[in-house]
Design an enzyme around this catalytic site. Sequence first.
Site, short mmCIF file in Angstrom:
data_model
loop_
_atom_site.label_atom_id
_atom_site.label_comp_id
_atom_site.label_asym_id
_atom_site.label_seq_id
_atom_site.Cartn_x
_atom_site.Cartn_y
_atom_site.Cartn_z
N ASP A 20 0.85 -1.13 0.08
CA ASP A 20 -0.06 0.27 -0.11
C ASP A 20 0.92 1.20 -0.17
O ASP A 20 1.49 1.82 1.12
CB ASP A 20 -0.93 -0.13 1.17
CG ASP A 20 -1.94 1.24 1.21
OD1 ASP A 20 -2.74 1.49 2.21
OD2 ASP A 20 -1.62 2.18 0.39
N HIS A 135 -5.36 11.65 13.73
CA HIS A 135 -6.31 11.51 12.64
C HIS A 135 -7.54 10.60 12.84
O HIS A 135 -8.44 10.83 12.27
CB HIS A 135 -5.50 11.23 11.27
CG HIS A 135 -4.53 11.81 10.66
ND1 HIS A 135 -4.62 13.12 10.32
CD2 HIS A 135 -3.09 11.72 10.47
CE1 HIS A 135 -3.73 13.78 9.90
NE2 HIS A 135 -2.68 12.86 10.02
N ASP A 172 2.65 18.69 14.11
CA ASP A 172 2.75 17.90 13.00
C ASP A 172 2.26 18.44 11.53
O ASP A 172 1.64 19.39 11.84
CB ASP A 172 2.03 16.51 13.14
CG ASP A 172 1.84 15.52 12.18
OD1 ASP A 172 2.18 14.34 12.49
OD2 ASP A 172 1.33 15.67 11.30
N1 LIG Z 1 -4.22 9.39 -1.03
C1 LIG Z 1 -3.19 9.86 -1.65
C2 LIG Z 1 -1.80 9.90 -0.66
C3 LIG Z 1 -2.33 9.76 0.60
N2 LIG Z 1 -1.36 9.90 1.71
C4 LIG Z 1 -1.83 9.71 2.85
C5 LIG Z 1 -0.76 9.97 3.77
C6 LIG Z 1 -1.25 9.88 5.33
C7 LIG Z 1 -0.19 10.43 6.19
C8 LIG Z 1 -0.78 10.27 7.89
C9 LIG Z 1 0.16 10.85 8.75
O1 LIG Z 1 1.43 11.01 8.37
C10 LIG Z 1 -0.20 10.98 10.11
S1 LIG Z 1 0.99 12.04 11.06
ZN LIG Z 2 1.56 13.77 10.09
#
Ligand SMILES: NCCCNCCCCCC(=O)CS
Ligand SMILES: [Zn+2]
Length: 693
Positions: A20, A135, A172
């Site tokens: 993924d 999130h 963040d």
């Molecule tokens: N669907 C197109 C690309 C999506 N990228 C999603 C990355 C999530 C990052 C979540 C994170 O870093 C928590 S701090």
């Molecule tokens: Zn992040």
Amino acid sequence: MGTALIYDEEMTKYKLLWVDPACKIEVPERLTVSYEALVRSGLSDRCVSIPPREATDAEILLAHSEEYLEAVKKTPYMTLEDLKEFTLQYGDVYFHPNIYHCAKLAAGSALQLVDSVMTGKVRNGIALVRPPGHHSMRSAANGFCVFNNVAIAAQYAKQKHGVKRVLIVDWDIHHGQGVQYCFEDDPRFNSSYSLRTCSRLNRLNILLIIFILVFYSVLYYSWHRYEHQKFWPNLRESDYDSVGKGNGAGFNVNVPWNKVGMENSDYLSIFCHVLLPVAYEFCPDLVLVCAGFDSAIGDPEGEMCATPDIFAHLTHLLMNLAGGKLCAVLEGGYNLTSLPQSVCQTVQTLLGDPLPQPAGLRSPCKSALESLQCVRSAHRRYWSFLKHAANQPSTDISTKRIKLANEEEGKTEMAVEERAAEIKEWPEPPERPSPPVRCASLLPEDVACPDGLKLFSSSKDLHPLLASKLQNGADDQDALITVSRLYAMIEKMLTNEIGSGLVLISDISAAMMGALQDLPSDLVDRVLVVCVGKEKDLNYLTTDGKMLFVQISDEDKEKEKNKYFIPVSLKKGCSDTAGFIQAVLGLLLPLAYEYDPTLVLLVRTPGSGVDDSMWQQLIGLLLGFAKGHTLVLMQTNEKVHVGPTASALLGRPAPPLLELQTLDQEDGEALERLRERLQTDWKMLQTTSEGTE
Ligand SMILES: NCCCNCCCCCC(=O)CS
Ligand SMILES: [Zn+2]
């Protein structure tokens, strides 16, 4: 009081079991490299190690629904195919047979941290956890997050420790929409709490509690890469105009970064002109940090250019709030070099080590200034410290959001590989050695040396740099001796044998004259003089930039100002804490960051009227400059303030400022005028994008 470190390698024992691309950066090594860096640098040994625990169902239900928790409970028993199937219902997250266990440990770590800080076992601390939390939503996992660690911790702090006001700072690079949703209508009448409590109490108390409107409030502040809604999670409600709902209006502060490549100056200017004024006015009892380090240089998600040492300053700027009660909980961070560096910078600051001089600050970029202006104008009606903020910028960035979103169909994302190719190089963060003497003092015989300070013993003979003054017949021998000892102390500071200094003298004007009159150039490069209270003759001021003189008093010297002499006038003088803190946050801090002094000279003139908690806040904030080399000059007849001054110089957190009265209208306008006039010379004072190319 120490710094807690919460970590357990159990939280490294889950990972992505299938392909993924969106999730492949969330790897166990994030935690191991961070912890190992703390061990290697000796920082972990200086912390109080606190074991994590599993959050209980009841604690998880503080921020999540029963059906969600019941669903996640089933995942340990799922086959690979079931896990894949289960994952599909959520976005940008993956499940693993052991992730439920780790998610309970991550949330439990945050609760252990809150307990350790709220019970006074430690002053502050950090929890290195996986999976992250900000999130995840009431009934959904999202963005690598399963349980919302910080949201649960905030609710827990209110319910178990009776905390009334919690500040959540999310540095963040992603918007913690889960936290925003959890608290956006907060403060609210916490009816469930009081009604449940009622049932157990006798009638009298029941009457009492029914009449107490239990107002809890959580202020959520987040900056995040947004690019006019083009960046993940592409939410309309991540923009600056989501200010909170109902009673919660004003308690949700979103700062969108509409371009990548933001630097240290952009981060610091947002802290000085948005977060800190609101945070000081909010006056929290506890600070929780969603400490994600994907906002650091080199991170594939953030693509920002702020260097790891900036987290030393971000942490420091929050450490004088809530009496120093600060809990940092790891969120994101995917560059396995800048992540551990940033974690170490944060922990070293929590431990009270001197800060590095902020790396090469320059003007905030136009896009950052647009965001800054939008956020300030959106919140100006909720916070008296932002009341004088300018209007929405003419080039309203929200229209860009709509236009770009429409273009979206046609445009394709630049390949991640291309972007990653631009990963920058950056220097190792500088060493931050603690001086052998943390704070030295020069006191008259009859004043006892406060514990923790070391009496400064300097040789009796005149400092060579003063010999010249002697030749041209300087009259007052005593003053010369005093200045000579001051110079000796300054020299010991600049060789880092001494951190800070406290000097009591009989005549402060004479001492300042003597010390600052043609200050020897090979003694100090750039000295920031902060003068609290009035001072009659300042004819030792220079305009060559060797000295930046900022004065806060009730005297209006507006017309005498120049680039290096900045008189801030408060109608009610320094006793007006609201005006004082506004001058410190909105003027003094940005100036000091841009000037980047090698020494700070803090002078308290007699009768200034500044109150001790404000004075300690000021010292605490100024210690962030010049690697902690702040020299405080006070007059002997004010020796009653020696205790609080020494406490602040030793790095002990300042007591919270008493409930601030609102900012005086005329003072606020005068401050705004002064800032606007100075911003051509001092770029860190800008708060609007007008006038920038
Ligand atoms: N669907 C197109 C690309 C999506 N990228 C999603 C990355 C999530 C990052 C979540 C994170 O870093 C928590 S701090
Ligand atoms: Zn992040």
